[in-house]
Design a protein around this motif. Structure first.
Motif, PDB file in Angstrom:
ATOM      1  N   PRO A 148       0.805  -1.230   0.000  1.00 57.73           N
ATOM      2  CA  PRO A 148       0.000   0.000   0.000  1.00 57.73           C
ATOM      3  C   PRO A 148       0.833   1.274   0.000  1.00 57.73           C
ATOM      4  CG  PRO A 148      -0.850  -1.564   1.602  1.00 57.73           C
ATOM      5  CD  PRO A 148       0.447  -2.114   1.102  1.00 57.73           C
ATOM      6  N   ARG A 204     -11.383   0.017   4.284  1.00 54.21           N
ATOM      7  CA  ARG A 204     -10.202  -0.216   3.454  1.00 54.21           C
ATOM      8  C   ARG A 204      -9.241  -1.195   4.148  1.00 54.21           C
ATOM      9  NH1 ARG A 204      -8.390  -0.547  -1.546  1.00 54.21           N
ATOM     10  NH2 ARG A 204      -6.239   0.111  -1.767  1.00 54.21           N
ATOM     11  N   LEU A 212      -8.123  -4.665   2.568  1.00 55.26           N
ATOM     12  CA  LEU A 212      -6.704  -5.005   2.372  1.00 55.26           C
ATOM     13  C   LEU A 212      -6.349  -6.287   3.119  1.00 55.26           C
ATOM     14  CD1 LEU A 212      -4.847  -1.586   2.744  1.00 55.26           C
ATOM     15  CD2 LEU A 212      -4.819  -3.068   0.748  1.00 55.26           C
ATOM     16  N   ASP A 250      -5.331  -9.610   1.105  1.00 59.22           N
ATOM     17  CA  ASP A 250      -3.985 -10.161   1.244  1.00 59.22           C
ATOM     18  C   ASP A 250      -4.026 -11.556   1.870  1.00 59.22           C
ATOM     19  OD1 ASP A 250      -3.090  -7.883   0.160  1.00 59.22           O
ATOM     20  OD2 ASP A 250      -2.223  -7.025   1.972  1.00 59.22           O
TER      21      ASP A 250
END
Lengths: 501, 241
Positions: free
Chosen positions: A40, A457, A461, A465
Motif C-alpha cells: 500500500p 479499506r 486489504l 492479502d
C-alpha cells in the motif's frame, strides 16, 4: 471423509515433523505478508517528485474547460464549442494522418460564434470553496488543503515571428513560494535544477517543466520568454468564473527557472536512465496571477481548484475515494492518476479533462511493478516452503508404508490414499500460512490505523492479502503435495505386509 | 449335481526376483467351495502366503487368474480389486496389522467407513462385531493396550466388518501362545460353522486341522498333498498336479 480425518490424525501423530513443516510454511507466509503489507505504500517513493508539481497529492476542481481531443470530433456533440486543428508541423506527421490516435498533440480554436469555453457543473466559487476547505480540514487523513488557480492558457509553438497557432494544454498554476518552501523544504531544492524559484515575489514570472517540449510545448529555460495568450475572465450567469478564449491577450512570460520531474527510470545498455515527465504547467506566483486576473476582468484569480496534501501516501487511493464520495460534483484525482492520464494520452490535455475511474485504474496498473515483484517473491518463498512440506511427507511415507498397505488391503482406493496425504499437506500448509500471516498483518494494521486509513479499506486489504497468502500457499502446497500423494498410491499391499512365507 | 466353486485359482503362477528368479507359485489350480474351511499347510517358502495374497486380490499373478463367483481378477483394475477386498474378502494377518493410533472400535469401523457407512453407524456395527469376538469391554483401547490374542480378535472383527463371504487368514495364531491360539482357532471355527463363512487359513500348526474340511499341503509353489474330511476324519486324497 474418513481419509480426510485420517490425514488430520496424521498431522497430530507426527507432531515434531508437522511443526517443522508448519514453521517452514509460516516463514514463507511471513515473508509474503511483509511484502504485501509494504504494497500500500509502494508508490511513496515514486510519487514524491510528482506531488511537488501540483503542490499536493490530490487535486479537486469543478472546472471543465475543454474535453480531451477524442471528444472533439466534429461528428459528435460539441459542448465546449471548440474545434480541433492540427498544427502544420505536427510531430506525428504522416502517421498522424493515418493513425489519428498516434497524434501526439493538437491545437484547439474556438468555434466561430462560441462565446463560452465550457460548462461548469460545480464551480468553486467563494461559498463552495469555503465549504470544501472546511470539510477537508475535518478529514484526519488530510494534512493540508489550499485553493489554487488553474488558468488554462494558449501558447505559440514557436519563437518570435512564428505563425500564431494557439495551443491548448498549457496552464498557469498559481503557487505561493513561501508555502511551497514550508511544505517541501529540502525536496524543493533537489527538484529545481536550474534558475530560481519565483524569487521575483509578486512579479509575473514562471517556472516551466524542463521537458515540456516532449509534450509538444515550446522548450523554454531560465531567462527565456514564453509567449502565451491569456483568455478574458468573466462571471457566468450564476456568478461562476468563466474564461472566454475568443478574447485573448498576448502575454510574454519571463521564465525564472525550470523544474525537473523524474517519474521513473529505464535501463538502457545496462545503465538506468531517468525518465522525465513533461508538462505544460507554468508555475506562477499566486499574487501575480491575481494581478493578471484583475487585468483580464476578474476580481481576483479564481480559486478553481483545491490541492490536498495527504498526511501519508499510504492509503492515498482510499483518501481519493472518500473525497470523491464526499464531493460528487467535483472532479477529484490523485496526482498519480493525473500523470497516468497524461502519460497515456501523450497529448497536452488540460488538467480538467473528464476522467473515468476504471480507465484510470487501468492506466496506473503498469506502474505497479513492485507488486509484480512481490508475486515473484511470494511464489519463490512458498515454493521453498511447499518443498519442505512435501519432502517431509516423503520421509514420513517411508515410515508409513505398512500403514498405507493395511489401508489398501482393507479396501482403500488409490484416490482415497492420495486424499489422505493431500489433506495432511493442505492442513500443514494452511496452518503455516495462517500463523505466518497474522503477526505481520497485525503490525501492518497498526500502521494503517495510525495513517487514518478507513476501517473498510483496512478490512479489504487484510482479507484480500489473506486470500492471496493462503490461496497461493495452498495452491503450491497441493502442487508439491502431489508428489508424496502419488508415491503413497504406489504402495502395494504385499510389499509392506509380507511377514513370512 | 455338480457344485461350482466359489473361488477358483486357474493356472496361477507368481515369481519374485530376489537376486535370482524365485517361483513362488507354479501353475496352480485350486477350487474352494462356499462354506469350506481350508487349511494351507507346508514349510516356509512353499508359497502359502503368496497363494493367500493372490486369492485375496492383494497381489497379482504373472500368469493365470483367480475367479471369484465368476468375476476374474485380471479384469479388475487396482480400484476394482480394492472394492472387491472391501466387500467380499476379510483378511487376517499374523501380526494383526491394526492401525496403531485408532481404538479397537475405530479399527473395526474403518472398512465400514471405506464402504461409505457414516461414522456413528460404523461404530455401532463395530461394537456388535467386537461383542461377537468377545472384545466388547475393550473396544476403546488402543492396539498397544491389548494382548496379542485380543489384537487378533479385533483383527478378525475388522475382517468381518463388511460381512464378506470369505475369511482369509495368514498364520493367525503364529504370534500367540497356545492358549490364546486355541481361542482364535475356535473363533474361526465358529464363524465357519455358525455364520457360514468360507475360511482359508495358512498355518504351520495343526490346531486348525480339527475344524478344517480340507487341508492342502504346499511344496515349492505347488499343491503337494490334500486331505479331506470324510466321516469326521481327514483322509488323504490323490492330488492333481
Amino acid at each position: 471423509m474418513i481419509f480426510v480425518s485420517l490425514g488430520l490424525v496424521n498431522v497430530r501423530r507426527n507432531l515434531s515433523r508437522s511443526v517443522l513443516a508448519i514453521a517452514g510454511m509460516a516463514v514463507a507466509s511471513l515473508v509474503v505478508t511483509s511484502l504485501l503489507s509494504l504494497a500500500p505504500s509502494r508508490h511513496q517513493g515514486a510519487q514524491l517528485a510528482e506531488r511537488y508539481l501540483f503542490g499536493g497529492d490530490i487535486v479537486l476542481t469543478g472546472l471543465q474547460i475543454i474535453s480531451g481531443a477524442h471528444d472533439l470530433d466534429p461528428q459528435t456533440t460539441e459542448p465546449s464549442g471548440w474545434r480541433l486543428e492540427r498544427p502544420p508541423q505536427d510531430s506525428a506527421g504522416l502517421w498522424g494522418e493515418l493513425v489519428p490516435w498516434l497524434w501526439t498533440h493538437g491545437s484547439l480554436s474556438p468555434r466561430p460564434g462560441a462565446r463560452r469555453a465550457g460548462d461548469c457543473p460545480a464551480w468553486l466559487d467563494g461559498i463552495l470553496l469555503q465549504d470544501v476547505l472546511g470539510r477537508l480540514a475535518q478529514n484526519p487523513q488530510v494534512l493540508s488543503a489550499r485553493p489554487v488557480t488553474i488558468w488554462p492558457v494558449l501558447e505559440t509553438p514557436g519563437g518570435e515571428g512564428a505563425q500564431w497557432t494557439p495551443r491548448t494544454g498549457a496552464f498557469l498554476l498559481g503557487r505561493d513560494p513561501d508555502l511551497d518552501r514550508a511544505n517541501w523544504g529540502q525536496s524543493l531544492s533537489t527538484l529545481l535544477v536550474q534558475g530560481r524559484y519565483l524569487v521575483e515575489g509578486d512579479s509575473l514570472v514562471g517556472l516551466v517543466d524542463s521537458r515540456r517540449g516532449i509534450r509538444g510545448f515550446t522548450f523554454a529555460g531560465a531567462g527565456a520568454t514564453l509567449n502565451l495568450a491569456v483568455p478574458r475572465g468573466y462571471a457566468g450567469p450564476d456568478g461562476q468564473p468563466l474564461f472566454d478564449y475568443t478574447d485573448l491577450r498576448p502575454l510574454a512570460l519571463p521564465i525564472a527557472g525550470v523544474i525537473e520531474t523524474v517519474v521513473g527510470s529505464e535501463v538502457i545498455e545496462g545503465e538506468p536512465i531517468p525518465v522525465f515527465w513533461g508538462t505544460g504547467a507554468v508555475l506562477v506566483p499566486q499574487a501575480a496571477l491575481d494581478d493578471l486576473a484583475r487585468e483580464r476582468g476578474l476580481a481576483a484569480a479564481p480559486a478553481n481548484a483545491v490541492v490536498v496534501r495527504a498526511r501519508s501516501l499510504i492509503g492515498l487511493s482510499d483518501l481519493v475515494e472518500r473525497i470523491r464520495a464526499e464531493f460528487p460534483g467535483l472532479r477529484v484525482a490523485s496526482v498519480q492518476e493525473l500523470l497516468a492520464s497524461l502519460n497515456l494520452s501523450g497529448a497536452p490535455q488540460p488538467l480538467m479533462t473528464a476522467m473515468d475511474g476504471q480507465q484510470l485504474a487501468a492506466m496506473i496498473r503498469p506502474r505497479a511493478l513492485p507488486l509484480d515483484l512481490n508475486v515473484a517473491f511470494a511464489v519463490i518463498a512458498f515454493t521453498i516452503a511447499a518443498l519442505i512440506v512435501a519432502s517431509n511427507l516423503l520421509v514420513l511415507l517411508t515410515q508409513r508404508r505398512r500403514e498405507i498397505a493395511i489401508l489398501r488391503a482393507l479396501g482403500a482406493k488409490s484416490g482415497d490414499v492420495a486424499v489422505m496425504v493431500l489433506t495432511e499437506t493442505v492442513l500443514l500448509s494452511a496452518m503455516g500460512c495462517v500463523l505466518g500471516y497474522w503477526p505481520i498483518r497485525l503490525l501492518s494494521t497498526f500502521t494503517l490505523i495510525s495513517n487514518r486509513l478507513s476501517l473498510g479499506r483496512i478490512v479489504t486489504l487484510t482479507l484480500g492479502d489473506f486470500g492471496v497468502v493462503v490461496g497461493l500457499g495452498l495452491c503450491l502446497a497441493v502442487l508439491f503435495g502431489l508428489l508424496p500423494a502419488v508415491a503413497a498410491t504406489r504402495v502395494t499391499c504385499t510389499e509392506a505386509l509380507r511377514d513370512d512365507d | 449335481m455338480t457344485i461350482s466353486p466359489s473361488l477358483r485359482a486357474v493356472n496361477l503362477t507368481k515369481t519374485y526376483h530376489v537376486n535370482e528368479l524365485v517361483w513362488a507359485i507354479r501353475n496352480l489350480y485350486l477350487d474352494i467351495f462356499a462354506g469350506d474351511f481350508v487349511v494351507l499347510a507346508g514349510p516356509s517358502g512353499s508359497g502359502k502366503s503368496t497363494l493367500l495374497h493372490l486369492l485375496a486380490g492383494l497381489d497379482r499373478p504373472i500368469y493365470g487368474d483367480v475367479v471369484l463367483e465368476g468375476q476374474r481378477y485380471s479384469r479388475l483394475d487396482e480400484d476394482g480389486l480394492a472394492r472387491l477386498r472391501r466387500s467380499k474378502m476379510g483378511f487376517v494377518y499374523q501380526f494383526f496389522n491394526l492401525i496403531s493410533y485408532l481404538s479397537a472400535e475405530d479399527n473395526v469401523a474403518l472398512p465400514l467407513q471405506f464402504a461409505g457407512r457414516p461414522l456413528p453407524a460404523a461404530r455401532r456395527r463395530a461394537a456388535e462385531l467386537l461383542s461377537l469376538v468377545g472384545m466388547d469391554q475393550r473396544r476403546r483401547h488402543l492396539p498397544s493396550q491389548l494382548s496379542g490374542g485380543e489384537q487378533q480378535r479385533v483383527a478378525i472383527a475388522r475382517a468381518m466388518a463388511n460381512e464378506p463371504d470369505f475369511l482369509l487368514a495368514d498364520e493367525p495364531t503364529g504370534n500367540l501362545d497356545s492358549h490364546r491360539a486355541h481361542d482364535i482357532v475356535e473363533l474361526f471355527a465358529r464363524l465357519n460353522r455358525d455364520m457360514g463363512k468360507t475360511v482359508v487359513v495358512v498355518s504351520h500348526s495343526d490346531l486348525f486341522h480339527r475344524y478344517a474340511n480340507r487341508v492342502l499341503g504346499m511344496l515349492d509353489g505347488r499343491l503337494d498333498t490334500e486331505q479331506r474330511r470324510v466321516g469326521g476324519e481327514l483322509r488323504p486324497v490323490e492330488h492333481r498336479r
